[in-house]
Design an enzyme around this catalytic site. Structure first.
Site, mmCIF file in Angstrom:
data_model
loop_
_atom_site.group_PDB
_atom_site.id
_atom_site.type_symbol
_atom_site.label_atom_id
_atom_site.label_comp_id
_atom_site.label_asym_id
_atom_site.label_seq_id
_atom_site.Cartn_x
_atom_site.Cartn_y
_atom_site.Cartn_z
ATOM 1 N N GLU A 50 41.619 35.574 43.314
ATOM 2 C CA GLU A 50 42.898 36.291 43.413
ATOM 3 C C GLU A 50 42.835 37.426 44.424
ATOM 4 O O GLU A 50 43.837 37.765 45.051
ATOM 5 C CB GLU A 50 43.319 36.833 42.041
ATOM 6 C CG GLU A 50 43.762 35.753 41.060
ATOM 7 C CD GLU A 50 42.614 35.181 40.244
ATOM 8 O OE1 GLU A 50 41.438 35.484 40.554
ATOM 9 O OE2 GLU A 50 42.889 34.423 39.292
ATOM 10 N N PHE A 112 45.208 37.208 24.038
ATOM 11 C CA PHE A 112 44.297 36.539 24.962
ATOM 12 C C PHE A 112 44.790 36.716 26.401
ATOM 13 O O PHE A 112 45.952 36.489 26.709
ATOM 14 C CB PHE A 112 44.202 35.049 24.628
ATOM 15 C CG PHE A 112 43.331 34.291 25.586
ATOM 16 C CD1 PHE A 112 41.974 34.590 25.709
ATOM 17 C CD2 PHE A 112 43.872 33.320 26.408
ATOM 18 C CE1 PHE A 112 41.170 33.914 26.619
ATOM 19 C CE2 PHE A 112 43.075 32.642 27.325
ATOM 20 C CZ PHE A 112 41.718 32.936 27.429
ATOM 21 N N GLN A 113 43.902 37.155 27.260
ATOM 22 C CA GLN A 113 44.189 37.404 28.675
ATOM 23 C C GLN A 113 45.337 38.387 28.888
ATOM 24 O O GLN A 113 46.144 38.245 29.803
ATOM 25 C CB GLN A 113 44.453 36.096 29.421
ATOM 26 C CG GLN A 113 43.199 35.222 29.430
ATOM 27 C CD GLN A 113 43.250 34.106 30.439
ATOM 28 O OE1 GLN A 113 44.301 33.526 30.680
ATOM 29 N NE2 GLN A 113 42.111 33.797 31.032
ATOM 30 N N LYS A 162 55.386 35.277 30.050
ATOM 31 C CA LYS A 162 55.591 33.835 30.054
ATOM 32 C C LYS A 162 56.934 33.435 29.444
ATOM 33 O O LYS A 162 57.626 32.550 29.956
ATOM 34 C CB LYS A 162 54.460 33.144 29.283
ATOM 35 C CG LYS A 162 54.588 31.632 29.342
ATOM 36 C CD LYS A 162 53.349 30.909 28.876
ATOM 37 C CE LYS A 162 53.482 29.422 29.182
ATOM 38 N NZ LYS A 162 52.308 28.662 28.759
ATOM 39 N N MET A 477 26.323 49.999 58.326
ATOM 40 C CA MET A 477 26.917 51.332 58.415
ATOM 41 C C MET A 477 26.260 52.286 57.420
ATOM 42 O O MET A 477 26.023 53.446 57.732
ATOM 43 C CB MET A 477 28.423 51.260 58.159
ATOM 44 C CG MET A 477 29.139 52.587 58.341
ATOM 45 S SD MET A 477 28.864 53.266 59.995
ATOM 46 C CE MET A 477 30.347 52.683 60.821
HETATM 47 C C1 LIG Z 1 33.964 46.770 48.604
HETATM 48 C C2 LIG Z 1 33.102 47.771 49.287
HETATM 49 N N1 LIG Z 1 31.911 48.127 48.754
HETATM 50 C C3 LIG Z 1 31.134 49.040 49.391
HETATM 51 C C4 LIG Z 1 31.548 49.631 50.546
HETATM 52 C C5 LIG Z 1 30.671 50.676 51.227
HETATM 53 N N2 LIG Z 1 30.243 50.172 52.542
HETATM 54 C C6 LIG Z 1 30.837 50.560 53.687
HETATM 55 S S1 LIG Z 1 30.211 49.826 55.043
HETATM 56 C C7 LIG Z 1 29.084 48.976 54.125
HETATM 57 C C8 LIG Z 1 28.124 48.037 54.775
HETATM 58 C C9 LIG Z 1 28.767 46.827 55.310
HETATM 59 O O1 LIG Z 1 27.771 45.913 55.681
HETATM 60 P P1 LIG Z 1 28.111 44.713 56.645
HETATM 61 O O2 LIG Z 1 29.290 43.985 56.180
HETATM 62 O O3 LIG Z 1 26.882 43.907 56.871
HETATM 63 O O4 LIG Z 1 28.569 45.464 57.959
HETATM 64 P P2 LIG Z 1 27.705 46.233 59.068
HETATM 65 O O5 LIG Z 1 27.912 47.685 58.823
HETATM 66 O O6 LIG Z 1 26.285 45.814 58.931
HETATM 67 O O7 LIG Z 1 28.343 45.798 60.348
HETATM 68 C C10 LIG Z 1 29.218 49.300 52.771
HETATM 69 C C11 LIG Z 1 28.350 48.770 51.706
HETATM 70 C C12 LIG Z 1 32.807 49.235 51.043
HETATM 71 N N3 LIG Z 1 33.313 49.769 52.158
HETATM 72 N N4 LIG Z 1 33.549 48.308 50.421
#
Ligand SMILES: Cc1ncc(C[n+]2csc(CCOP(=O)(O)OP(=O)(O)O)c2C)c(N)n1
Ligand SMILES: [Mg+2]
Lengths: 580, 163
Positions: A50, A112-113, A162, A477
């Protein structure tokens, strides 16, 4: 003739011009799915989660300006949509999410749900409804689309029990939605607009900061005209990318934490900051007390709460960007035009100097792929004619820096919430809405795994989305922050085992391609673009690469960090650039 | 930080109170008191909210309230001449020797005894905040057992403009 609630819901969606719904079935929405089973006008795209459905509806909306629609079941179906709804809310994206609900007589019984969807979505939606009576159904849907798409747009949730979908009533379609308590201000205050025009005429060092609101209101042409006739440089926030052509000589690219040197310097040195459809997010302003310290600020925004929320404003103008700018342009044209180009000459020269000193750059290497190189090649090979979506992380920032967006609605990214897992389903939604167009998700190896299941959706509906995975084997990052601010203690950011993206793509019936050397990059891109299937492009890139410039969180935006290899460059030192 | 009484006209539908309350809690603003009731028009309700903040916060609060879809009108009464009233019910348990004094003070404050038992009186006091506070202070040494406060209600005076 009477219709049941499910038929009324579907008929209402048709009246709103809906042709596609992204959804996932379950017990309490069976009546609606049954109506959609042999409906000729509306196609339901079955996603695999979803969250994917909502992001796809969001990508559909961002790429077209139409309202995107998602339909899910109650309980877990509904709670799975929350990230998607919050993502759309933060970026002001018009979507309508219909969630099934348990029958009205069971509501509140922990049935439920059952989940309190109105309660859960209240703080992350623009508005929400629980429809308790079938007589309100059609008018609720009408209103929901109106609220989602007007004023400052946003997600609207309709929780539909529903029994309401099985009850019957006469279908009455209201031609208008009118709410006495909801009247967005569209026209700006004339007096303020005049003042803004005056300030533009006086300013020696003005800069326009255009945000996502410019794209939402379709004001790109007006911004361009304003910039050109008044000779004012324009920087576009992450959400505003595409609102003003990056290839234009007056463009400064993106400001803020990973903004260009020249955009940040221009803001900090400016005497007039003209903010349009942007909300002074902390990723743009850095330390707010030190933001644009010499500038008078003009701020156009349709949402009064955005004005004077984070920074003080001298000339506030509440209104729709396009409408206000049109008025401003006619005011400017009426007046005797001062010698715009002349009074700005020195300023534009300073800016050109900044551009020359510190363009966006990286060190190309022969043996290892630099992620920025991949994006440059994507830009060159597509000629910029593509819709780019992004995930979150370094991939997002490089996608913002190194691809040049010249048109609105071509850069779709989760700016406000920063949702990893957004880009791929959003690309699917954008591809569905833009058949024949090249749609590329610029992804990280971490983010792509957050909604990777949607590969099935792309394959089955023959949506040839391309995913460029900048595979650095890291949550890059976060790793960058650990390297710079946590003594290189890489706590849980090494992904260790990254799946074999080629095999993975093939397992789903898509195509997987890989490049490990710069010399292979072009071939992979060209091959991907020439296949009519979804493609995962696995670019094995230099994991050490960092996003620069970088303003540490909470610092003034002129205190940028640059790549050390650059810092050591003697020639740059001679030019006396303040590096920090 | 100044205290503001904000009057909010809203659609009288279920869920509106939680939207207003959520706006405050979600942004870390405090509600000192809140009262809600129907108006002459049964589908419109009026909320009187007392809150505190500097100019920026109050500006955000009024703007955010206005932004809520169900809010029809917001008026910050700080800028307007207005009347404010609050009602309290206070239960006291005076010693035999203090009873007369308690009743005398109640009279001075134009309070009413609305319930009594062998050991206690429940008194109703209506007035502005100063009056109500003063009454409570006077009753404390006598022995207060319980207090409930209605929260403030307020109306702008007729024919007045902003201060
Ligand atoms: C749903 C979610 N969880 C955690 C984060 C924190 N976060 C920001 S950037 C990042 C790393 C992303 O890794 P990747 O997709 O490999 O991208 P890269 O920075 O290596 O290009 C994280 C964990 C986020 N932005 N969104
Ligand atoms: Mg990564």
């Amino acid at each position: 003739m009477k219709k049941n609630g499910a038929e009324i819901a579907v008929e209402s969606l048709k009246r709103e011009g809906v042709r596609h719904i992204f959804g996932y079935p379950g017990g309490v929405v069976l009546n609606i799915f049954d109506v959609l089973y042999d409906d000729k006008d509306i196609q339901l795209i079955l996603t695999r989660h979803e969250q994917g459905a909502v992001h796809a509806a969001d990508g559909y909306a961002r790429s077209t300006g139409k309202v995107g629609v998602a339909l899910v079941t109650s309980g877990p179906g509904a709670t799975n949509t929350i990230t998607g709804i919050a993502t759309a809310a933060m970026d002001s994206i018009p979507i309508v999410v219909i969630t099934g609900q348990v029958p009205t007589m069971l509501i509140g019984n922990d049935a439920f749900q059952e989940a309190d969807v109105v309660g859960i979505t209240r703080p992350c939606s623009k508005y929400n409804y629980l429809v308790k009576d079938i007589k309100d159904l059609a008018s609720t849907i009408k209103e929901a689309f109106y609220i989602a798409s007007s004023g400052r747009p946003g997600p609207v949730v309709i929780d539909l029990p529903k029994d309401v979908t099985s009850a019957t009533a006469k279908f009455v379609w209201p031609e208008n939605a009118e709410l006495r308590s909801y009247k967005p201000t569209i026209e700006g205050n004339k007096w303020m607009i005049n003042k803004a025009a005056e300030e533009l005429g006086k300013s020696k060092k003005p800069v326009i900061v255009a945000g996502g609101g410019v794209i939402l209101s379709g004001a790109s042409d007006e911004i361009r005209e304003l910039a050109e006739i008044t000779s004012v440089p324009v920087t576009t926030t992450l959400m505003g990318l595409g609102a003003f052509p990056v290839s234009h000589h007056l463009s400064l690219g993106m400001p803020g934490m990973h903004g260009t040197y020249y955009a940040n310097m221009a803001i900090q040195e400016s005497d007039l900051l003209f903010a349009i459809g942007m909300r002074f997010d902390d990723r743009v302003t850095g330390k707010t007390d030190a933001f644009a310290p010499h500038a008078k600020i003009i701020h156009i925004d349709i949402d009064p709460t955005s004005i004077r929320k984070n920074v003080d404003v001298d000339i506030p103008i509440v209104g729709d960007s396009k409408v206000v700018l049109t008025e401003l342009l006619s005011t400017l044209k009426e007046k005797v035009r001062p010698q715009w180009t002349k009074i700005r000459e020195a300023w534009l020269k300073t800016i050109d100097e900044w551009k020359r000193l510190r363009p966006l750059s990286y060190q190309f290497e022969e043996n290892i792929i630099k992620p920025q190189y991949v994006i440059e090649r994507l830009y060159e090979i597509t000629g910029g004619d593509a819709i780019i979506t992004t995930e979150v992380g370094q991939n997002q920032m490089w996608a913002a820096q190194f691809f040049k967006y010249d048109k609105p609605r071509t850069f779709l990214s989760s700016g406000g919430l920063g949702t990893m897992g957004y880009g791929f389903p959003a690309a699917i939604g954008a591809q569905l809405a833009n058949p024949g167009k090249t749609v590329i998700d610029i992804a990280g190896d971490g983010s792509i795994q957050m909604n990777i299941q949607e590969l099935a959706t792309a394959v089955i509906y023959k949506l040839p989305v391309k995913v460029a995975i900048l595979n650095n084997r890291y949550l890059g990052m976060v790793r960058q922050w650990q390297e710079l601010f946590y003594n290189e203690r890489y706590s849980h950011t090494n992904l260790d085992v990254v799946p074999d993206f080629i095999k993975l793509a093939e397992a789903y019936g898509a195509v997987g391609l890989r490049a490990t050397k710069p010399s292979e990059v072009d071939d992979v891109i060209k091959e991907a673009l020439s296949t009519d299937k979804p493609v995962f492009m696995d670019f094995v890139v230099d994991w050490k690469e960092k996003v620069y410039p970088m303003v540490p969180a909470g610092a003034p935006i002129n205190e940028m960090l640059f790549d050390e290899t650059e810092k050591k460059d003697k020639k740059l030192k001679k030019d006396k650039i303040v590096v920090s | 930080m100044t205290r503001h009484t904000i009057s909010v006209l809203v659609e009288n539908k279920f869920g509106v109170l939680s939207r207003v309350a959520g706006l405050f809690s979600g942004r870390g603003y405090n509600i000192e008191s809140l009262s809600v009731g129907e108006t002459l028009e049964p589908n419109v309700a009026i909320m009187t909210i007392v809150t505190r903040g500097d100019d920026f916060i109050i500006e955000q609060i009024t703007k955010q309230l206005n932004k809520l879809i169900d809010v029809i009108k917001v008026q910050d009464l700080y800028e307007t001449d207005h009347v404010e009233r609050e009602m309290i019910l206070i239960k006291i348990a005076p010693k035999q020797a203090d009873k007369a004094e308690a009743l005398r003070i109640t009279e001075i404050f134009r309070g009413r005894i609305v319930d009594s038992s062998q050991k206690t009186y429940t008194i109703q006091i209506t007035g502005d905040e100063k009056k109500v506070e003063a009454f409570i202070e006077l009753m404390k040494p006598i022995g207060v057992k319980d207090i409930v406060r209605s929260g403030k209600i307020a109306l702008a005076r007729e024919g007045t403009k902003g201060k």
